[in-house]
Each structure stands twice: as structure tokens, then as C-alpha cells.
Scaffold this motif. Structure first.
Motif, PDB file in Angstrom:
ATOM      1  N   LEU A   7      50.618  42.013 -11.571  1.00 47.61           N
ATOM      2  CA  LEU A   7      51.341  41.345 -10.508  1.00 47.61           C
ATOM      3  C   LEU A   7      52.581  40.664 -11.045  1.00 47.61           C
ATOM      4  O   LEU A   7      52.599  40.206 -12.186  1.00 47.61           O
ATOM      5  CB  LEU A   7      50.419  40.325  -9.828  1.00 47.61           C
ATOM      6  CG  LEU A   7      49.252  40.984  -9.095  1.00 47.61           C
ATOM      7  CD1 LEU A   7      48.267  39.930  -8.644  1.00 47.61           C
ATOM      8  CD2 LEU A   7      49.742  41.782  -7.917  1.00 47.61           C
ATOM      9  N   PRO A   8      53.610  40.573 -10.238  1.00 46.73           N
ATOM     10  CA  PRO A   8      54.891  40.096 -10.725  1.00 46.73           C
ATOM     11  C   PRO A   8      54.873  38.656 -11.200  1.00 46.73           C
ATOM     12  O   PRO A   8      54.352  37.771 -10.530  1.00 46.73           O
ATOM     13  CB  PRO A   8      55.815  40.248  -9.503  1.00 46.73           C
ATOM     14  CG  PRO A   8      55.146  41.293  -8.677  1.00 46.73           C
ATOM     15  CD  PRO A   8      53.679  41.074  -8.883  1.00 46.73           C
ATOM     16  N   ARG A 203      57.720  44.283  -6.940  1.00 48.35           N
ATOM     17  CA  ARG A 203      58.738  43.357  -7.444  1.00 48.35           C
ATOM     18  C   ARG A 203      59.665  42.900  -6.307  1.00 48.35           C
ATOM     19  O   ARG A 203      60.002  41.716  -6.192  1.00 48.35           O
ATOM     20  CB  ARG A 203      59.574  44.025  -8.526  1.00 48.35           C
ATOM     21  CG  ARG A 203      58.815  44.422  -9.778  1.00 48.35           C
ATOM     22  CD  ARG A 203      58.542  43.239 -10.658  1.00 48.35           C
ATOM     23  NE  ARG A 203      57.933  43.676 -11.915  1.00 48.35           N
ATOM     24  CZ  ARG A 203      57.340  42.854 -12.758  1.00 48.35           C
ATOM     25  NH1 ARG A 203      57.270  41.565 -12.500  1.00 48.35           N
ATOM     26  NH2 ARG A 203      56.800  43.310 -13.869  1.00 48.35           N
ATOM     27  N   LEU A 204      60.074  43.843  -5.481  1.00 47.02           N
ATOM     28  CA  LEU A 204      60.973  43.497  -4.376  1.00 47.02           C
ATOM     29  C   LEU A 204      60.270  42.620  -3.348  1.00 47.02           C
ATOM     30  O   LEU A 204      60.866  41.676  -2.800  1.00 47.02           O
ATOM     31  CB  LEU A 204      61.506  44.772  -3.720  1.00 47.02           C
ATOM     32  CG  LEU A 204      62.430  45.629  -4.590  1.00 47.02           C
ATOM     33  CD1 LEU A 204      62.761  46.941  -3.883  1.00 47.02           C
ATOM     34  CD2 LEU A 204      63.702  44.889  -4.962  1.00 47.02           C
ATOM     35  N   ALA A 205      58.989  42.900  -3.077  1.00 46.16           N
ATOM     36  CA  ALA A 205      58.227  42.075  -2.135  1.00 46.16           C
ATOM     37  C   ALA A 205      58.041  40.663  -2.670  1.00 46.16           C
ATOM     38  O   ALA A 205      58.150  39.682  -1.923  1.00 46.16           O
ATOM     39  CB  ALA A 205      56.873  42.717  -1.857  1.00 46.16           C
ATOM     40  N   ALA A 206      57.766  40.535  -3.970  1.00 42.44           N
ATOM     41  CA  ALA A 206      57.582  39.208  -4.563  1.00 42.44           C
ATOM     42  C   ALA A 206      58.876  38.413  -4.520  1.00 42.44           C
ATOM     43  O   ALA A 206      58.866  37.200  -4.273  1.00 42.44           O
ATOM     44  CB  ALA A 206      57.083  39.343  -5.999  1.00 42.44           C
ATOM     45  N   ARG A 207      59.987  39.084  -4.756  1.00 38.85           N
ATOM     46  CA  ARG A 207      61.261  38.370  -4.707  1.00 38.85           C
ATOM     47  C   ARG A 207      61.579  37.915  -3.291  1.00 38.85           C
ATOM     48  O   ARG A 207      62.140  36.837  -3.069  1.00 38.85           O
ATOM     49  CB  ARG A 207      62.390  39.259  -5.239  1.00 38.85           C
ATOM     50  CG  ARG A 207      63.717  38.525  -5.348  1.00 38.85           C
ATOM     51  CD  ARG A 207      64.767  39.323  -6.079  1.00 38.85           C
ATOM     52  NE  ARG A 207      65.089  40.568  -5.414  1.00 38.85           N
ATOM     53  CZ  ARG A 207      65.987  41.444  -5.865  1.00 38.85           C
ATOM     54  NH1 ARG A 207      66.615  41.207  -7.005  1.00 38.85           N
ATOM     55  NH2 ARG A 207      66.260  42.550  -5.205  1.00 38.85           N
ATOM     56  N   ARG A 208      61.207  38.721  -2.308  1.00 37.80           N
ATOM     57  CA  ARG A 208      61.501  38.379  -0.911  1.00 37.80           C
ATOM     58  C   ARG A 208      60.567  37.298  -0.377  1.00 37.80           C
ATOM     59  O   ARG A 208      60.995  36.386   0.334  1.00 37.80           O
ATOM     60  CB  ARG A 208      61.382  39.641  -0.043  1.00 37.80           C
ATOM     61  CG  ARG A 208      61.655  39.406   1.438  1.00 37.80           C
ATOM     62  CD  ARG A 208      61.421  40.681   2.228  1.00 37.80           C
ATOM     63  NE  ARG A 208      62.448  41.669   1.974  1.00 37.80           N
ATOM     64  CZ  ARG A 208      63.546  41.828   2.720  1.00 37.80           C
ATOM     65  NH1 ARG A 208      63.758  41.032   3.753  1.00 37.80           N
ATOM     66  NH2 ARG A 208      64.425  42.748   2.439  1.00 37.80           N
ATOM     67  N   HIS A 209      59.265  37.394  -0.689  1.00 38.18           N
ATOM     68  CA  HIS A 209      58.264  36.526  -0.061  1.00 38.18           C
ATOM     69  C   HIS A 209      57.623  35.521  -1.011  1.00 38.18           C
ATOM     70  O   HIS A 209      56.937  34.607  -0.553  1.00 38.18           O
ATOM     71  CB  HIS A 209      57.150  37.381   0.562  1.00 38.18           C
ATOM     72  CG  HIS A 209      57.637  38.331   1.605  1.00 38.18           C
ATOM     73  ND1 HIS A 209      57.943  37.937   2.899  1.00 38.18           N
ATOM     74  CD2 HIS A 209      57.887  39.663   1.552  1.00 38.18           C
ATOM     75  CE1 HIS A 209      58.347  38.996   3.596  1.00 38.18           C
ATOM     76  NE2 HIS A 209      58.324  40.047   2.805  1.00 38.18           N
ATOM     77  N   ALA A 213      52.541  34.864  -1.819  1.00 39.21           N
ATOM     78  CA  ALA A 213      52.381  35.725  -0.651  1.00 39.21           C
ATOM     79  C   ALA A 213      51.892  37.108  -1.046  1.00 39.21           C
ATOM     80  O   ALA A 213      51.013  37.687  -0.398  1.00 39.21           O
ATOM     81  CB  ALA A 213      53.704  35.826   0.105  1.00 39.21           C
ATOM     82  N   LEU A 214      52.437  37.640  -2.129  1.00 35.16           N
ATOM     83  CA  LEU A 214      52.017  38.967  -2.567  1.00 35.16           C
ATOM     84  C   LEU A 214      50.582  38.949  -3.079  1.00 35.16           C
ATOM     85  O   LEU A 214      49.784  39.840  -2.761  1.00 35.16           O
ATOM     86  CB  LEU A 214      52.965  39.487  -3.655  1.00 35.16           C
ATOM     87  CG  LEU A 214      52.673  40.895  -4.177  1.00 35.16           C
ATOM     88  CD1 LEU A 214      52.725  41.920  -3.050  1.00 35.16           C
ATOM     89  CD2 LEU A 214      53.657  41.279  -5.277  1.00 35.16           C
ATOM     90  N   ALA A 227      53.627  39.250   7.005  1.00 36.85           N
ATOM     91  CA  ALA A 227      54.537  40.290   6.525  1.00 36.85           C
ATOM     92  C   ALA A 227      54.683  40.171   5.022  1.00 36.85           C
ATOM     93  O   ALA A 227      54.730  39.067   4.473  1.00 36.85           O
ATOM     94  CB  ALA A 227      55.905  40.143   7.184  1.00 36.85           C
ATOM     95  N   ILE A 228      54.715  41.324   4.357  1.00 37.06           N
ATOM     96  CA  ILE A 228      54.904  41.366   2.911  1.00 37.06           C
ATOM     97  C   ILE A 228      55.834  42.509   2.548  1.00 37.06           C
ATOM     98  O   ILE A 228      55.790  43.068   1.459  1.00 37.06           O
ATOM     99  CB  ILE A 228      53.549  41.460   2.165  1.00 37.06           C
ATOM    100  CG1 ILE A 228      53.698  41.094   0.691  1.00 37.06           C
ATOM    101  CG2 ILE A 228      52.907  42.811   2.394  1.00 37.06           C
ATOM    102  CD1 ILE A 228      54.098  39.673   0.418  1.00 37.06           C
ATOM    103  N   ASN A 229      56.714  42.851   3.488  1.00 37.96           N
ATOM    104  CA  ASN A 229      57.600  43.995   3.284  1.00 37.96           C
ATOM    105  C   ASN A 229      58.523  43.786   2.090  1.00 37.96           C
ATOM    106  O   ASN A 229      59.007  42.680   1.854  1.00 37.96           O
ATOM    107  CB  ASN A 229      58.437  44.249   4.538  1.00 37.96           C
ATOM    108  CG  ASN A 229      59.267  43.053   4.948  1.00 37.96           C
ATOM    109  OD1 ASN A 229      58.722  41.985   5.222  1.00 37.96           O
ATOM    110  ND2 ASN A 229      60.576  43.233   5.007  1.00 37.96           N
TER     111      ASN A 229
END
Length: 231
Positions: A7-8, A203-209, A213-214, A227-229
Motif C-alpha cells: 500500500l502506498p 498511487r493515484l487514488a492515495a494521492r487523491r483521497h 481512505a485507500l 469514492a476511491i477513484n
């Protein structure tokens, strides 16, 4: 699960996607799955119908899927760029479309490009995609390690591996979109393709949320976010 289970932590400058030539074979396998899907009779039969994506026909979505293959042509036909490549995650941080509204200029342009590519019909698009893939099967495996690819549509460059990973992620996402649009099962990616695509999306989901959350989305359904997009 190996690499995909990591996980990130703090977002790094690059994504670990295997050995120096691992992405070439994975990309070619994924592109071949896209060509196979484009050949499905359900795609041609639904060409003018709405797709699963807003304001995009099945034909336009097929054109956008095929574009991911066509966009690799400069990597095998043109001299290596002398530009300094930017990190992969920086590429997504800069991308105009990633946070743009569906009716914004960036996404409207993407839809229009897909429709334009598909304008000659399903058979022509399939023939073009097959020819592009055949060329790439010969040319990509002999491209020098460390090659840099300049992307005129963005104005910056990526390493070849990072560029191929962006194509694989797009192919993976739109393979599912197109399959759902025509009512057939989405193809499963090989492990060598799925692992780096999943890592990139995580990685992109972790940066966004955020990391929490991830983690909750993957491990704690009782407090998972709505949401976890990633994109």
C-alpha cells in the motif's frame, strides 16, 4: 500478492513496474487484447449506439481504445527524444483532463478525437489497429533501454517504460468500458500487466483521497469511503 499488495506510503517520484524490459511484453499483450475486443461482432453491431461513457458512442469509445495503440507509433518510428523525462506521477499531476469536468474542453476534445478516429467504421479501425500492433511487435522489443518518448499532445517527455504504462492503464480501463458497453465480459489482464496498472491506480487514488481512505476501501468495508477513484 507480491508487489500489488504494497500500500502506498509517501508518494514517490516513480512507480515500480518491474525490470527494464518487462513493460514491453505486458503492453503488447494488453494491446493484443484490445485488438481482439475491437474484432468482436458485438462492437461493430453497436457502433452508433451510446457507450457506457457519457456523450460517447460505442464507435467513439472504440476509437479512443485504438488510439492508445496508435499513440505508441512515435516510440518506434521517431528518434529518441533528448528531453529530460518527467516522473510518471508528475505526468498525471500535470494532465489537463484528470480533474476537468466532463463538458470541459479537455474531455470534449478526447471524445471528439475518438469519434474522428472511428469515423471510417469498425472494419477500417480494426485493420489499422492490427497493423499498428504488428509493427510494434517487431519494433518495440529492440528499442534501446532508457529511451525517452516526447509526447507532443502534452509538451513533455516520459521514459519508454513509463509511457507504455500510461498506455496500459488506458487500455485496461477502456477495455472494460467497451466490453460493458456492448454486453460482453471484460478480458482479464495478464499478471505482468495488471500488477503495474493496479500499483499506478493505487498511487493515484492515495494521492487523491489519502492513504487512510485507500486502506479502508481495501480492508475495512464498514468505514470505506463512498469514492476511491484514481482518475
Amino acid at each position: 500478492m507480491g508487489r500489488t499488495a504494497q500500500l502506498p506510503g509517501p508518494v514517490p517520484d516513480s512507480v515500480d513496474h518491474g525490470g527494464p524490459m518487462s513493460l514491453t511484453g505486458a503492453y503488447l499483450d494488453t494491446a493484443a487484447q484490445a485488438v481482439t475486443l475491437l474484432a468482436a461482432p458485438e462492437v461493430a453491431a453497436s457502433w452508433e449506439r451510446p457507450s457506457a461513457l457519457t456523450d460517447m458512442t460505442v464507435g467513439g469509445l472504440a476509437g479512443h481504445l485504438a488510439y492508445q495503440i496508435f499513440s505508441v507509433a512515435p516510440a518506434v518510428r521517431e528518434p529518441a527524444s533528448r528531453e529530460v523525462p518527467i516522473p510518471l506521477l508528475e505526468h498525471y499531476a500535470r494532465a489537463a483532463w484528470i480533474d476537468a469536468p466532463l463538458d470541459g474542453e479537455a474531455n470534449a476534445g478526447i471524445r471528439a478525437n475518438g469519434e474522428d478516429i472511428a469515423s471510417e467504421g469498425a472494419r477500417v479501425l480494426l485493420e489499422r489497429a492490427r497493423a499498428a500492433l504488428a509493427e510494434q511487435r517487431t519494433a518495440l522489443p529492440v528499442v534501446r533501454v532508457g529511451r525517452v518518448v516526447f509526447m507532443p499532445q502534452t509538451g513533455w517527455a516520459l521514459s519508454l517504460d513509463d509511457f507504455l504504462l500510461t498506455r496500459m492503464m488506458e487500455l485496461a480501463v477502456h477495455l472494460d468500458d467497451l466490453a460493458v458497453s456492448v454486453g460482453i465480459a471484460a478480458p482479464e489482464l495478464s499478471a505482468t500487466a495488471f500488477d503495474p496498472v493496479l500499483t499506478l491506480l493505487a498511487r493515484l487514488a492515495a494521492r487523491r483521497h489519502g492513504q487512510a481512505a485507500l486502506l479502508r476501501a481495501l480492508a475495512r468495508a464498514e468505514r470505506a469511503p463512498s469514492a476511491i477513484n484514481a482518475i
